[in-house]
Design a protein around this motif. Sequence first.
Motif, PDB file in Angstrom:
ATOM      1  N   ARG A 414       0.861  -1.173   0.000  1.00 23.99           N
ATOM      2  CA  ARG A 414       0.000   0.000   0.000  1.00 23.99           C
ATOM      3  C   ARG A 414       0.904   1.231   0.000  1.00 23.99           C
ATOM      4  O   ARG A 414       1.973   1.232   0.608  1.00 23.99           O
ATOM      5  CB  ARG A 414      -0.949   0.008   1.197  1.00 23.99           C
ATOM      6  CG  ARG A 414      -1.924  -1.171   1.191  1.00 23.99           C
ATOM      7  CD  ARG A 414      -3.074  -0.970   2.149  1.00 23.99           C
ATOM      8  NE  ARG A 414      -3.991   0.077   1.738  1.00 23.99           N
ATOM      9  CZ  ARG A 414      -4.951  -0.058   0.809  1.00 23.99           C
ATOM     10  NH1 ARG A 414      -5.110  -1.199   0.167  1.00 23.99           N
ATOM     11  NH2 ARG A 414      -5.738   0.943   0.523  1.00 23.99           N
ATOM     12  N   HIS A 422      -5.559   8.795   3.560  1.00 21.43           N
ATOM     13  CA  HIS A 422      -5.671   7.367   3.268  1.00 21.43           C
ATOM     14  C   HIS A 422      -4.551   6.946   2.320  1.00 21.43           C
ATOM     15  O   HIS A 422      -3.931   7.772   1.649  1.00 21.43           O
ATOM     16  CB  HIS A 422      -7.035   7.051   2.624  1.00 21.43           C
ATOM     17  CG  HIS A 422      -7.261   7.784   1.326  1.00 21.43           C
ATOM     18  ND1 HIS A 422      -6.738   7.360   0.116  1.00 21.43           N
ATOM     19  CD2 HIS A 422      -7.939   8.929   1.053  1.00 21.43           C
ATOM     20  CE1 HIS A 422      -7.095   8.199  -0.850  1.00 21.43           C
ATOM     21  NE2 HIS A 422      -7.826   9.162  -0.303  1.00 21.43           N
ATOM     22  N   ASP A 423      -4.299   5.638   2.277  1.00 24.82           N
ATOM     23  CA  ASP A 423      -3.345   5.108   1.322  1.00 24.82           C
ATOM     24  C   ASP A 423      -4.090   4.384   0.206  1.00 24.82           C
ATOM     25  O   ASP A 423      -5.323   4.450   0.130  1.00 24.82           O
ATOM     26  CB  ASP A 423      -2.327   4.196   2.015  1.00 24.82           C
ATOM     27  CG  ASP A 423      -3.002   3.066   2.794  1.00 24.82           C
ATOM     28  OD1 ASP A 423      -4.218   2.850   2.603  1.00 24.82           O
ATOM     29  OD2 ASP A 423      -2.318   2.403   3.587  1.00 24.82           O
ATOM     30  N   ASP A 428      -7.875  -1.818  -5.059  1.00 26.22           N
ATOM     31  CA  ASP A 428      -8.779  -0.765  -4.590  1.00 26.22           C
ATOM     32  C   ASP A 428      -9.645  -0.290  -5.753  1.00 26.22           C
ATOM     33  O   ASP A 428      -9.161  -0.085  -6.881  1.00 26.22           O
ATOM     34  CB  ASP A 428      -7.989   0.408  -4.016  1.00 26.22           C
ATOM     35  CG  ASP A 428      -7.480   0.129  -2.611  1.00 26.22           C
ATOM     36  OD1 ASP A 428      -7.783  -0.967  -2.080  1.00 26.22           O
ATOM     37  OD2 ASP A 428      -6.789   0.987  -2.047  1.00 26.22           O
ATOM     38  N   LYS A 464     -15.735   4.924  -0.055  1.00 22.99           N
ATOM     39  CA  LYS A 464     -14.370   5.182   0.384  1.00 22.99           C
ATOM     40  C   LYS A 464     -13.831   6.412  -0.349  1.00 22.99           C
ATOM     41  O   LYS A 464     -14.207   6.677  -1.496  1.00 22.99           O
ATOM     42  CB  LYS A 464     -13.487   3.963   0.111  1.00 22.99           C
ATOM     43  CG  LYS A 464     -13.909   2.724   0.891  1.00 22.99           C
ATOM     44  CD  LYS A 464     -13.848   2.961   2.399  1.00 22.99           C
ATOM     45  CE  LYS A 464     -14.154   1.683   3.192  1.00 22.99           C
ATOM     46  NZ  LYS A 464     -15.583   1.329   3.194  1.00 22.99           N
ATOM     47  N   TRP A 466     -11.242   7.210  -1.940  1.00 23.69           N
ATOM     48  CA  TRP A 466     -10.483   7.072  -3.185  1.00 23.69           C
ATOM     49  C   TRP A 466     -11.360   6.656  -4.378  1.00 23.69           C
ATOM     50  O   TRP A 466     -10.862   6.466  -5.474  1.00 23.69           O
ATOM     51  CB  TRP A 466      -9.359   6.050  -3.004  1.00 23.69           C
ATOM     52  CG  TRP A 466      -9.803   4.708  -2.483  1.00 23.69           C
ATOM     53  CD1 TRP A 466     -10.347   3.677  -3.195  1.00 23.69           C
ATOM     54  CD2 TRP A 466      -9.733   4.263  -1.124  1.00 23.69           C
ATOM     55  NE1 TRP A 466     -10.636   2.628  -2.379  1.00 23.69           N
ATOM     56  CE2 TRP A 466     -10.259   2.938  -1.099  1.00 23.69           C
ATOM     57  CE3 TRP A 466      -9.272   4.836   0.063  1.00 23.69           C
ATOM     58  CZ2 TRP A 466     -10.343   2.197   0.082  1.00 23.69           C
ATOM     59  CZ3 TRP A 466      -9.354   4.092   1.227  1.00 23.69           C
ATOM     60  CH2 TRP A 466      -9.885   2.794   1.239  1.00 23.69           C
TER      61      TRP A 466
END
Length: 894
Positions: A414, A422-423, A428, A464, A466
């Motif tokens: 990650r 966040h990463d 994802d 989320k 991202w």
Amino acid sequence: MTAIGQDTLSTRRTLTVDGKSYDYYSLEAAGAHFGDVSRLPFSMKVLFENLLRFEDGFTVKVADVGAIAGWAKTRKSDHEIQYRPARVLMQDFTGVPCVVDLAAMRDAMTKLGGDPQKINPLVPVDLVIDHSVMVDEFGTPKAFEQNVELEYARNIERYEFLRWGSSALRNFRVVPPGTGICHQVNLEYLAQTVWVSQAEDGKMIAYPDTLVGTDSHTTMVNGLGVLGWGVGGIEAEAAMLGQPVSMLIPEVVGFKLFGTLPEGVTATDLVLTVTQMLRKKGVVGRFVEFYGPGLDALSLADRATIANMAPEYGATCGFFPVDDATIAYLRLTGREDHRIALVEAYARAQGMWRDASTPDPVFTDTLELDLGAVMPSLAGPRRPQDRVLLDQADEAFEAELLGGYGKAAAPNERVAVANAPHDLGHGDVVIAAITSCTNTSNPNVLVAAGLVARKANTLGLKPKPWVKTSFAPGSQVVTDYFDKAGLTADMDAIGFNLVGYGCTTCIGNSGPLPEPISEAINANDLVAVSVLSGNRNFEGRVSPDVKANYLASPPLVVAYALAGTIRSDITETPLGQGTDGRDVFLRDVWPTNAEVAAMVQSAVTPSMFRARYADVFKGDNHWQAIRLTGGDTYKWNPSSTYVQNPPYFEGMTMTPAPVSDIVNARALASLGDSITTDHISPAGSIKADSPGGKYLLDRQVPRAEFNSYGARRGNHEVMMRGTFANIRIRNRLAPGTEGGVTTYLPTGEVMPIYDAAMLYKASGTPLVILAGKEYGTGSSRDWAAKGTNLLGVRAVIAESFERIHRSNLIGMGVLALQFVDGQSAESLGLKGDESFTLANLQALKPRQSLTVAFTRPDGTTGSFETLCRIDTENEVDYFYAGGILPYVLRKLAS
């Protein structure tokens, strides 16, 4: 006025509906000449009627009609027929180059001393502008308005050109931007199921609604009992100009459905199952027709969902007969009462009506599916037929990550995202898009998505951070029933704001990811994921930043936005935590079938369709403000980077030059299996360091205004440079590379394919392409053939071809040759560095054998046999004319 045949068989009869009389060509009466045709497949009955109506002793002979009647005995045929669809449907990505070609033909007609007014559609043509809106803005209430502004700013040159076309060309209508997706507009409004027009004798003729479309998903309207399929733009132009569609009488595969879908299973799950089954069966070039008691359990929208994906399962069409569900849908969508009555009366009179007592038709082959066995599914990460069960999707991705994507060394890595809390890691979900004609035409799956959003919002879940979320319905009616059901507020609350009415993400118009996300993905070579309710997930199509793409139902798109990853079993792992801190699971937000049905029943009304389509061609203030230029011929702007006069007719004379043999050709590319039209002619973003990007930069077009290849299809200079420029294409002539590059064989230098093609052209060297199985799958993209032609490719030698692209190649004067006897470039030991010669090209016949001789760099020689995939006599004529457009132009000029 409709030109019809001579009726030498005397089958014309009269049908009276609500006091109005219509003539029709009776299949029952034709049975007196040919024998009983009642058990022909319903799709074949439409072809039969078409030939019966146009039988004139010349283009359609009695023997042609008889060949379809006799099909019921043999269930296959190699007989060639001339089919004339009632109308043509286009979208703007494929439609703009069609209108460019018509404008160029008008110029060429003038130079040949003819009348440019002869270049006019002879059948009704509708073009729906639906492929140009991009998801730049998302997740805000102003996303739709801002995306519309950007769409007009980017595409004003194209839209000015289309406004000219709508005023200069007869029988040509344009549905303005922001209205919907062409297939949904077709299903909800344009299609009539039974078409009516006035014959030359003044009488009204009723006949089946049929069409060809310049988008492969034209088949969606098969769900409404309308026979139609996708063709290349060049074939569509010929149909517009009065040329019949030349085709072999198809085989018809019957797909029997029985049972009912289980609780929680959607039409999307069903179509992904059907797609996988039919790809395995092998139905390329065949009709597929659905039958059986299971049809009674499917709404018209469910049928349209299945019909839509015929290109994904490889069939020419996926046909459903007319029955009570058809009538109910015509009534729901606000069609006129008289038309609805005519549809039922005509279908019953012609033996085209299906009910529980209808005997099964005879088919070439059959397969069947118990609807009760369908399970929740996704398809990906690269092809629509690669179905995975929902509860196994995480495991399937894990295998791809370690194998196909080569991330075994650090699969759980990650990385940081600049200025974000966040990463980001492999798997994802960075795009979650409710998009595409396939599912946005189906109120059940859209309402299900809205209910998932409502329950998630109530529990306090959010996507989320991202995930780029978007909601792009295929019709303004969707907004109406979402508003009435109160679902719009719920969708907005979790980031699925309206971004536009158009194809968006499924065509590659997903827009840029937020820059920190994009940088993290590309700097660390992450395998990011998109989940979309579309029909296409080919490599490099959805986004240049996203390698793994999964097709899913709209409610699953919402669920994956909440989960944010595909690396957990979404059926068992929490989607997130609610405001009370408790885990929330998919089962907590998934609506029941009864909930969905009740909301659809109360929220979707005929008045919505009547209101939205009352003035569908008017457009908004942006559209009405566009200026008109030009008269009978278009006034080309030499500085335009969107619309240019193409070179197809330069130096053209009334007599075509003889076709020369192909001598000492070099391979421009050696490609593997499943090369799609997206690989050959991408629709998405233009890289700045590519030949297309350099062309635009040389003309002072800033990178922010590059738009997409799809939007620039009216400019052959951009499109030539974009041919084979897909960022994921792999050419064996340049091993270890990815993207549109090749080895220029005379020097051994690796360079862009376009640059190498221009060097070969300068030296007078003809070119060939070597390829594997299923060459040209995917969209009906005429630029995949046009670009191939303009690069100087004389022949494509492949293990097999997808139907539309094969036809397009011939229509552009490029030979399509197929390896025989299970041979391939590999089995023949061809490395691609040979020179190739094809002789005796002056007297070709359909599907004849052609010998390809080759010489290796060391001077040794060999040869192999190929099947020439010029399949019909008409295609022979097109090939020798230099393509279908020069053929038609000479015919009209003479």
